[in-house]
Design a protein around this motif. Sequence first.
Motif: not given
Length: 222
Positions: A147-166
């Motif tokens: 799941h490394v490749l499918p997660s490359l843009h995860l932090a910016t795709a999900k607002p809930a994760l963006t608020s945590v990881f930036g």
Amino acid sequence: MLVVGVLVAANLLLNRWTGPVRLIAAVTVSALLLGVLRWAGGSLADAGLAPGTLARGARWASVLMGLVGVVYAAGALLPATRSLFEDQRYDGMTGSELVTRVLVVVPVGTVLVEEIAFRGVLYGLVRRARGTVWATTVSSLLFGLWHVLPSLHLATAKPALTSVFGDSALGSVLAITAAVLFTALAGVLFCELRRRSGSLLAPMGLHWAVNAFGYVVGYLLW
């Protein structure tokens, strides 16, 4: 090692291709892996696909899908957890695209190939050679790395994760690491379902429900 090599190549191709080509590739990889299992002296029972176990596996799958549906419904209705389902990847998705993903892309392009690969062939071969603990460990670790490749843009795709990881490079690395760890732990659960039910259908049902219901809820809330 042959199975790992097939998985590395499959991971690169499946994350590059889309549409019918991806689906055909997923089916081809699944068949190839089952061929490797047979070549290595394994059987359908090793892959969790023995005919005598399918009814039991289907019952497990039905119960698990129902539980996931209840959990997702509750999460979508509760204000405290509703934002977790928000995902920019749903922007512009149509109803027909949602149905295609839920009924075709997820079961064939994701669940089929991943379950046959990790809880079927890989788990079965390692279990024959080294036992259940080794099979669960190897399968789950590789499932996380898958799941490394499918997660490359995860932090910016999900607002809930963006608020945590930036949205920085470091945030992206942290989000990918978290995704790998989470899916590795999910792999342990899937392996245990495979062991307890004796059938690959049990983890298949749970896997499909988690992904498919996630699409449905995310689509409805976006």
